[in-house]
Design a protein around this motif. Structure first.
Motif, PDB file in Angstrom:
ATOM      1  N   THR A  86      -4.391   2.357  -0.937  1.00  0.00           N
ATOM      2  CA  THR A  86      -4.890   1.287  -1.730  1.00  0.00           C
ATOM      3  C   THR A  86      -3.738  -0.005  -1.753  1.00  0.00           C
ATOM      4  OG1 THR A  86      -3.781   2.056  -3.861  1.00  0.00           O
ATOM      5  CG2 THR A  86      -6.008   3.004  -3.376  1.00  0.00           C
ATOM      6  N   THR A 144      -6.814  -1.434  -5.118  1.00  0.00           N
ATOM      7  CA  THR A 144      -8.279  -0.982  -4.333  1.00  0.00           C
ATOM      8  C   THR A 144      -8.182  -0.578  -3.066  1.00  0.00           C
ATOM      9  OG1 THR A 144      -8.556  -3.506  -3.579  1.00  0.00           O
ATOM     10  CG2 THR A 144      -9.445  -2.952  -5.897  1.00  0.00           C
ATOM     11  N   LEU A 145      -8.996  -0.018  -2.718  1.00  0.00           N
ATOM     12  CA  LEU A 145      -9.090   0.804  -1.271  1.00  0.00           C
ATOM     13  C   LEU A 145      -8.792  -0.001  -0.420  1.00  0.00           C
ATOM     14  CD1 LEU A 145      -9.825   3.418   0.298  1.00  0.00           C
ATOM     15  CD2 LEU A 145     -12.301   2.765   0.530  1.00  0.00           C
ATOM     16  N   ARG A 146      -8.060   0.132   0.534  1.00  0.00           N
ATOM     17  CA  ARG A 146      -7.533  -0.513   1.927  1.00  0.00           C
ATOM     18  C   ARG A 146      -7.881   0.449   3.150  1.00  0.00           C
ATOM     19  NH1 ARG A 146      -3.009  -2.169   5.447  1.00  0.00           N
ATOM     20  NH2 ARG A 146      -3.586  -4.242   5.881  1.00  0.00           N
ATOM     21  N   TYR A 192      -5.462   8.465   0.893  1.00  0.00           N
ATOM     22  CA  TYR A 192      -5.981   7.222   1.332  1.00  0.00           C
ATOM     23  C   TYR A 192      -5.259   5.898   0.690  1.00  0.00           C
ATOM     24  CZ  TYR A 192      -8.652   7.089  -3.072  1.00  0.00           C
ATOM     25  OH  TYR A 192      -9.150   7.475  -4.582  1.00  0.00           O
ATOM     26  N   GLU A 233       2.351   1.848  -3.597  1.00  0.00           N
ATOM     27  CA  GLU A 233       1.244   2.239  -4.347  1.00  0.00           C
ATOM     28  C   GLU A 233       1.221   3.800  -4.262  1.00  0.00           C
ATOM     29  OE1 GLU A 233      -2.362  -0.217  -4.554  1.00  0.00           O
ATOM     30  OE2 GLU A 233      -1.220  -2.203  -4.442  1.00  0.00           O
ATOM     31  N   THR A 238     -13.499   8.759  -1.346  1.00  0.00           N
ATOM     32  CA  THR A 238     -13.780   7.249  -1.455  1.00  0.00           C
ATOM     33  C   THR A 238     -15.491   7.220  -1.255  1.00  0.00           C
ATOM     34  OG1 THR A 238     -13.586   6.825   0.959  1.00  0.00           O
ATOM     35  CG2 THR A 238     -11.674   6.578  -0.636  1.00  0.00           C
ATOM     36  N   ALA A 294       0.892  -1.149   0.097  1.00  0.00           N
ATOM     37  CA  ALA A 294      -0.134   0.025  -0.095  1.00  0.00           C
ATOM     38  C   ALA A 294       0.764   1.474   0.007  1.00  0.00           C
ATOM     39  CB  ALA A 294      -0.975   0.088   1.098  1.00  0.00           C
TER      40      ALA A 294
END
Length: 564
Positions: free
Chosen positions: A65, A69-71, A63, A54, A243, A51
């Motif tokens: 990811t 994808t969103l973490r 935020y 990224e 988000t 994360a």
């Protein structure tokens, strides 16, 4: 005369602080040495590390990811901090873990100041060593997760509470409290605020007659809490908005509220049956201090651990965290980590009080009994290390196991002998020194053995060697996130079922598939050797699942120069 005494006192304090700094540095160096000895362990470490990678690649600092994808599992602070060593040293296991030993040593340094204020410098040094060498703190102090950061933040908040009790509330205490609470919230959410405030509430109640914490403390703590919440919302509101509300819904709803109500991911069990969960965690996870824990518990439960203020600080540090995490349904060993500095101070204080002859008859009795409790635990641990290598079929583990067994047995024996003879401080230092050597030996002898069992780094290296960055990668029935970090090519497509696998297998474009060997053998009709070339395979052990594993990387329609 008073000037001379003041000068001498100032000189002694400066000397004790310098020694504490050296101990903190030694703890940090030990953590870095262990952290450099292996690649990341599934499952949490690679998720945090990837994360962060990224975040660096995307430039999205709002935020985190994972795999594109969103973490929302944890707030943002740890990712921001981890970007610094990754920027400087590159994406590696060591750079992902680099902050954790620093946070651990800083927590130990804060514990020193509290212990010195309550019981003297020698107690502070011993508390640092108990904290820094304890298995649970040392493990979390070398992992690329949020727990060492949370430990530092809660320790900082409780240090401010302790000095507010001993010295009277000051504005600086509120300033440090607000910084620590904000850090805790941004590191791990509500627990970073809730645990310190519960401790403050308990301390106020215990000292209600003495009025040691007056209205100024209440106002200062309230303002500090509001500032911390404001700092959290200054990040949280934009992140949640960006988000579409998912960060709050999934982060607070799933990771906090559901975790309290139900045991997530099989971490826990039936609520009543799991209540004693943290008792063995304390026994093993706080190992060097456990020899002195029975008298420490006896003393502070009876209000005899120093004066009333000192006793209250220890109780407020330990009890709220233990009770809160005991009633929470989801249970993991590191959930009670914030109480470890309090345990370290309490056990170090017992050694000091025993040396001064200030233990009462019950305390002295419990101190003698502590040797028996510790002997039983020591025997079980030594026996376990002696027997385990014969059941673990890994090359090199037997030699390492023998060496570690001898180290443990020697350390425990010498410490128990000293303890029985009344040499309590010497016994404590023998334990700490022996365990430090034990951890160094473990990192040198066993981590390389464990490293050979990890398959994802080897598979990821082969895929990078044989394919270009534009070739998509998919996986089937292998979800460990270490593949994401070491491949560093998000997103990896997760094939949920055989229908998704067939659709991917029938495509004509270049691609790579990562699959366990046993699954491949059962699906050869879907993945014929005429279309899928085996790039690499790696045999090892899935540590997160506790089972043997052979992982295979297959390539389809790859350029001939790359597929060789």
């Amino acid at each position: 005369m008073s000037d001379t005494l003041a000068t001498r006192t100032d000189g002694e304090r400066a000397r004790s602080t310098r020694i504490a700094l050296l101990i903190a540095l030694a703890i940090c160096l030990l953590g870095w040495f262990i952290a450099s000895g292996s690649t990341l362990f599934d499952r949490d470490e690679p998720r945090f590390a990837q994360a962060t990678v990224e975040m660096l690649h995307s430039g999205n600092w709002l935020y985190p990811t994972f795999n594109g994808t969103l973490r929302p599992d944890k707030p943002i602070l740890v990712y921001w901090l981890m970007t610094l060593p990754m920027n400087w040293f590159g994406a590696s296991a060591w750079s992902a873990r680099a902050w954790s030993p620093v946070f651990l040593s800083a927590s130990a340094f804060l514990a020193f100041f509290v212990a010195r204020r309550l019981f003297g410098a020698r107690t502070g040094w011993l508390a640092m060593l108990f904290l820094g060498i304890a298995p649970l703190t040392l493990f979390e102090g070398t992992f690329a997760t949020t727990d060492a950061l949370l430990l530092l933040c809660i320790t900082g908040a409780l240090t401010s509470l302790a000095f507010s009790i001993t010295d009277g509330f000051r504005i600086t205490h509120a300033v440090w409290m607000s910084v620590a609470l904000a850090g805790g919230l941004l590191a791990k959410g509500p627990v970073g605020l809730g645990v310190p405030l519960l401790s403050a509430a308990l301390a106020m109640w215990l000292l209600r007659k003495e009025r040691a914490l007056d209205k100024r403390f209440v106002v200062g703590t309230t303002i500090a809490s509001l500032i911390a919440i404001g700092a959290f919302l200054a990040w949280g509101i934009p992140a949640d908005s960006a988000t579409g509300g998912e960060f709050l819904r999934r982060g607070l709803g799933h990771d906090v509220l559901e975790r309290i109500a139900t045991p997530l991911e099989s971490h826990g069990g039936r609520w009543f049956a799991s209540l004693p969960y943290y008792l063995p965690v304390i026994v093993v996870g706080f190992l060097p201090g456990f020899l002195f824990l029975p008298p420490a518990l006896s003393m502070f439960c009876r209000g005899k651990l120093g004066d009333r203020k000192s006793n209250t600080i220890v109780v407020a540090w330990i009890v709220p965290c233990f009770l809160l995490m005991t009633v929470v349904s989801t249970k993991l060993p590191h959930y009670v980590l914030p109480m470890w500095p309090g345990l370290a101070i309490a056990c170090a204080a017992v050694v000091t009080l025993a040396e001064r002859g200030e233990l009462d008859s019950t305390g002295r009795l419990m101190l003698r009994h502590g040797a028996w409790y510790f002997t039983f635990v020591a025997f079980v641990l030594v026996a376990g290390f002696a027997v385990a290598p014969f059941f673990i079929k890994l090359e090199g583990v037997r030699t390492g196991g023998i060496v570690l067994t001898v180290l443990l047995a020697t350390t425990f024996t010498l410490a128990i002998v000293d303890h029985v003879r009344g040499r309590y401080r010497r016994s404590a230092y023998v334990l700490v020194g022996g365990l430090a050597v034990f951890w160094l030996a473990t990192a040198t002898l066993l981590l390389p053995v464990v490293e050979h069992t990890k398959v994802a780094p080897e598979i990821a290296a082969a895929i990078r060697e044989h394919t270009g960055v534009s070739v998509p990668v998919a996986r089937f029935k292998f979800v460990e996130p270490s593949l994401d970090f070491y491949l560093d090519r998000p997103p990896i497509q997760d094939l949920a079922d055989e229908d998704a696998l067939r659709a991917y297998a029938n495509a004509d474009t270049p691609g790579v598939l990562v699959i366990p060997r046993e699954r491949l053998d059962a699906l050869r009709d879907v993945l014929p050797a005429s279309r899928w070339t085996e790039i690499a395979s790696a045999q090892g052990f899935n540590l997160s699942k506790g089972e043997p594993l052979e992982l295979v990387a297959l390539g389809r329609n790859l350029p001939e120069s790359l597929s060789r």
